[in-house]
Design a protein around this motif. Sequence first.
Motif, PDB file in Angstrom:
ATOM      1  N   GLN A  10       4.331   1.690   1.847  1.00 18.82           N
ATOM      2  CA  GLN A  10       5.382   2.317   1.039  1.00 18.82           C
ATOM      3  C   GLN A  10       5.083   3.820   1.069  1.00 18.82           C
ATOM      4  O   GLN A  10       4.167   4.280   0.392  1.00 18.82           O
ATOM      5  CB  GLN A  10       5.342   1.751  -0.383  1.00 18.82           C
ATOM      6  CG  GLN A  10       5.421   0.231  -0.386  1.00 18.82           C
ATOM      7  CD  GLN A  10       5.477  -0.407  -1.777  1.00 18.82           C
ATOM      8  OE1 GLN A  10       5.713  -1.595  -1.875  1.00 18.82           O
ATOM      9  NE2 GLN A  10       5.268   0.329  -2.838  1.00 18.82           N
ATOM     10  N   LEU A  11       5.822   4.543   1.883  1.00 18.28           N
ATOM     11  CA  LEU A  11       5.439   5.925   2.198  1.00 18.28           C
ATOM     12  C   LEU A  11       6.292   6.915   1.425  1.00 18.28           C
ATOM     13  O   LEU A  11       7.522   6.827   1.425  1.00 18.28           O
ATOM     14  CB  LEU A  11       5.563   6.155   3.705  1.00 18.28           C
ATOM     15  CG  LEU A  11       4.817   5.121   4.560  1.00 18.28           C
ATOM     16  CD1 LEU A  11       5.013   5.412   6.053  1.00 18.28           C
ATOM     17  CD2 LEU A  11       3.333   5.098   4.209  1.00 18.28           C
ATOM     18  N   ASP A  36       0.115  -2.476  -4.784  1.00 23.33           N
ATOM     19  CA  ASP A  36      -1.223  -2.991  -5.112  1.00 23.33           C
ATOM     20  C   ASP A  36      -2.296  -1.923  -4.931  1.00 23.33           C
ATOM     21  O   ASP A  36      -3.327  -1.939  -5.608  1.00 23.33           O
ATOM     22  CB  ASP A  36      -1.555  -4.177  -4.193  1.00 23.33           C
ATOM     23  CG  ASP A  36      -0.541  -5.295  -4.316  1.00 23.33           C
ATOM     24  OD1 ASP A  36      -0.490  -5.899  -5.398  1.00 23.33           O
ATOM     25  OD2 ASP A  36       0.220  -5.542  -3.356  1.00 23.33           O
ATOM     26  N   TYR A  37      -2.073  -1.026  -3.974  1.00 25.22           N
ATOM     27  CA  TYR A  37      -3.014   0.070  -3.686  1.00 25.22           C
ATOM     28  C   TYR A  37      -2.186   1.344  -3.558  1.00 25.22           C
ATOM     29  O   TYR A  37      -1.142   1.329  -2.894  1.00 25.22           O
ATOM     30  CB  TYR A  37      -3.765  -0.167  -2.363  1.00 25.22           C
ATOM     31  CG  TYR A  37      -4.639  -1.394  -2.403  1.00 25.22           C
ATOM     32  CD1 TYR A  37      -5.950  -1.332  -2.868  1.00 25.22           C
ATOM     33  CD2 TYR A  37      -4.135  -2.635  -2.000  1.00 25.22           C
ATOM     34  CE1 TYR A  37      -6.740  -2.474  -2.937  1.00 25.22           C
ATOM     35  CE2 TYR A  37      -4.924  -3.777  -2.062  1.00 25.22           C
ATOM     36  CZ  TYR A  37      -6.219  -3.688  -2.529  1.00 25.22           C
ATOM     37  OH  TYR A  37      -6.999  -4.814  -2.601  1.00 25.22           O
ATOM     38  N   ALA A  38      -2.652   2.432  -4.170  1.00 23.04           N
ATOM     39  CA  ALA A  38      -1.926   3.703  -4.055  1.00 23.04           C
ATOM     40  C   ALA A  38      -2.909   4.783  -3.631  1.00 23.04           C
ATOM     41  O   ALA A  38      -3.919   5.012  -4.313  1.00 23.04           O
ATOM     42  CB  ALA A  38      -1.266   4.062  -5.378  1.00 23.04           C
ATOM     43  N   LEU A  39      -2.634   5.411  -2.508  1.00 26.99           N
ATOM     44  CA  LEU A  39      -3.475   6.516  -2.026  1.00 26.99           C
ATOM     45  C   LEU A  39      -2.686   7.804  -2.223  1.00 26.99           C
ATOM     46  O   LEU A  39      -1.691   8.045  -1.512  1.00 26.99           O
ATOM     47  CB  LEU A  39      -3.848   6.315  -0.549  1.00 26.99           C
ATOM     48  CG  LEU A  39      -4.818   5.149  -0.307  1.00 26.99           C
ATOM     49  CD1 LEU A  39      -4.068   3.850  -0.081  1.00 26.99           C
ATOM     50  CD2 LEU A  39      -5.711   5.431   0.893  1.00 26.99           C
ATOM     51  N   LEU A  40      -3.086   8.586  -3.221  1.00 23.13           N
ATOM     52  CA  LEU A  40      -2.325   9.782  -3.585  1.00 23.13           C
ATOM     53  C   LEU A  40      -2.908  10.981  -2.833  1.00 23.13           C
ATOM     54  O   LEU A  40      -3.859  11.620  -3.286  1.00 23.13           O
ATOM     55  CB  LEU A  40      -2.352   9.988  -5.103  1.00 23.13           C
ATOM     56  CG  LEU A  40      -1.960   8.776  -5.963  1.00 23.13           C
ATOM     57  CD1 LEU A  40      -1.855   9.164  -7.435  1.00 23.13           C
ATOM     58  CD2 LEU A  40      -0.651   8.143  -5.493  1.00 23.13           C
ATOM     59  N   ALA A  64      -3.643  10.767  10.031  1.00 26.14           N
ATOM     60  CA  ALA A  64      -4.937  10.193  10.439  1.00 26.14           C
ATOM     61  C   ALA A  64      -5.240   8.890   9.695  1.00 26.14           C
ATOM     62  O   ALA A  64      -6.172   8.185  10.049  1.00 26.14           O
ATOM     63  CB  ALA A  64      -6.049  11.208  10.179  1.00 26.14           C
ATOM     64  N   LEU A  65      -4.443   8.595   8.687  1.00 32.19           N
ATOM     65  CA  LEU A  65      -4.754   7.482   7.778  1.00 32.19           C
ATOM     66  C   LEU A  65      -3.912   6.231   8.039  1.00 32.19           C
ATOM     67  O   LEU A  65      -4.419   5.113   8.066  1.00 32.19           O
ATOM     68  CB  LEU A  65      -4.490   7.992   6.342  1.00 32.19           C
ATOM     69  CG  LEU A  65      -4.718   7.100   5.151  1.00 32.19           C
ATOM     70  CD1 LEU A  65      -6.187   6.699   5.056  1.00 32.19           C
ATOM     71  CD2 LEU A  65      -4.305   7.836   3.863  1.00 32.19           C
ATOM     72  N   VAL A  71       0.858  -1.193   0.000  1.00 36.28           N
ATOM     73  CA  VAL A  71       0.000   0.000   0.000  1.00 36.28           C
ATOM     74  C   VAL A  71       0.892   1.241   0.000  1.00 36.28           C
ATOM     75  O   VAL A  71       1.619   1.480   0.973  1.00 36.28           O
ATOM     76  CB  VAL A  71      -0.913   0.029   1.250  1.00 36.28           C
ATOM     77  CG1 VAL A  71      -1.809   1.264   1.227  1.00 36.28           C
ATOM     78  CG2 VAL A  71      -1.755  -1.242   1.354  1.00 36.28           C
ATOM     79  N   ALA A  72       0.862   1.996  -1.083  1.00 39.16           N
ATOM     80  CA  ALA A  72       1.637   3.235  -1.149  1.00 39.16           C
ATOM     81  C   ALA A  72       0.763   4.401  -0.701  1.00 39.16           C
ATOM     82  O   ALA A  72      -0.415   4.477  -1.068  1.00 39.16           O
ATOM     83  CB  ALA A  72       2.131   3.466  -2.577  1.00 39.16           C
ATOM     84  N   VAL A  73       1.336   5.289   0.104  1.00 39.87           N
ATOM     85  CA  VAL A  73       0.621   6.497   0.535  1.00 39.87           C
ATOM     86  C   VAL A  73       1.550   7.680   0.310  1.00 39.87           C
ATOM     87  O   VAL A  73       2.684   7.691   0.821  1.00 39.87           O
ATOM     88  CB  VAL A  73       0.210   6.424   2.024  1.00 39.87           C
ATOM     89  CG1 VAL A  73      -0.516   7.697   2.438  1.00 39.87           C
ATOM     90  CG2 VAL A  73      -0.666   5.198   2.291  1.00 39.87           C
ATOM     91  N   THR A  74       1.085   8.670  -0.438  1.00 43.50           N
ATOM     92  CA  THR A  74       1.898   9.869  -0.648  1.00 43.50           C
ATOM     93  C   THR A  74       1.450  10.960   0.327  1.00 43.50           C
ATOM     94  O   THR A  74       0.328  10.929   0.839  1.00 43.50           O
ATOM     95  CB  THR A  74       1.782  10.382  -2.093  1.00 43.50           C
ATOM     96  OG1 THR A  74       0.483  10.996  -2.247  1.00 43.50           O
ATOM     97  CG2 THR A  74       1.933   9.275  -3.124  1.00 43.50           C
TER      98      THR A  74
END
Length: 328
Positions: free
Chosen positions: A40-41, A85-89, A20-21, A8-11
Amino acid sequence: MSKKPVRVAVTGAAGQIGYALLFRIASGEMLGKDQPVILQLLEIPDEKAQNALKGVIMELEDCAFPLLAGIEAHSDPMTAFKDTDYALLVGARPRGPGMERADLLAANAQIFTVQGKALNAVASRDVRVLVVGNPANTNAYIAMKSAPDLPRKNFTAMLRLDHNRAASQIATKTGKAVAGIEKLAVWGNHSPTMYADYRNATIDGQPVKALINDEQWNREVFLPTVGKRGAAIIAARGLSSAASAANAAIDHMRDWALGTNGKWVTMGIPSNGEYGIPKDVMFGYPVTCEGGEYKIVEGIAIDEFSQECINKTLKELMDEQDGVKHLL
Ligand code: NAD
Ligand code: LMR
């Protein structure tokens, strides 16, 4: 047997929404209490941001989350998105008092060209992308257009905060619990032009429209309250919404990955022409999710007022798209 971890990537991981996420993703609230995750930050290379990211990672470690199978810190999207697999931009500039989200386009659009290209190059071929950074719909459109080798349908924008805000206003107005709401829809852009539509909604099985029975309230109170909620929070807090935005991101991804059991939710997704919206416009639609896929709810009757609202939010999105043509 335990499941294989997903990436899970988070930018913008050291920003306010990130804070908060991440802890909720790591505790299993997004992908399930049996699904290990590797975070993956991504943060900008700036020393202060990278230091802040280190602090967030120390706190994640100190939670000793059983589902957290790994944490990586990155300053380059080409490494941050590797096999994700998941990217939260999320990473982008937030607006301040007196700004509209569209005012952020010039500042933020470039980020999504770069990140769309990086996703295209290194992410899992099945990556599911949620754009939170504003203006979310058009940024998601830019990322999708910058990633021609990935499925278009896997790029989405966050309208869930508008959906949750609308649900909460309806629950308060009817004096019933928010959990009883079904068949609520939010159409269009994550902006004051969005059209929150409760014509088909029920609460505890009763029709919301008949219960409220006040078209003036719909047009003069409900729609402006939901549409301008972000600005009201900025005016009150001096900062844009963060916990509720992170919560909406969790809801969006959880429902997409794990399903909605037939319940309608709202996602910003690329149109295939449904309800007369031109192909590729990243538009808020009512959807249901099952087996990791979303499906637009079809056959909803669009009356004259609804069509006017949809046309208005569509026009704004088309204008935003026009403004980023040079980036694509
Ligand atoms: P913030 O300023 O607290 O955090 C943003 C973080 O992103 C910062 O740490 C910054 O260093 C980082 N960042 C900036 N550019 C980056 C890049 N290119 N790559 C990686 N990281 C980058 O802001 P916030 O309050 O967390 O909000 C983030 C965004 O989310 C804003 O654009 C805000 O308007 C938007 N937002 C959207 C919704 C929605 O419903 N769609 C709701 C709330 C906020
Ligand atoms: C919100 O709706 O709260 C976010 O989009 C932040 C903003 O700028 O309004």
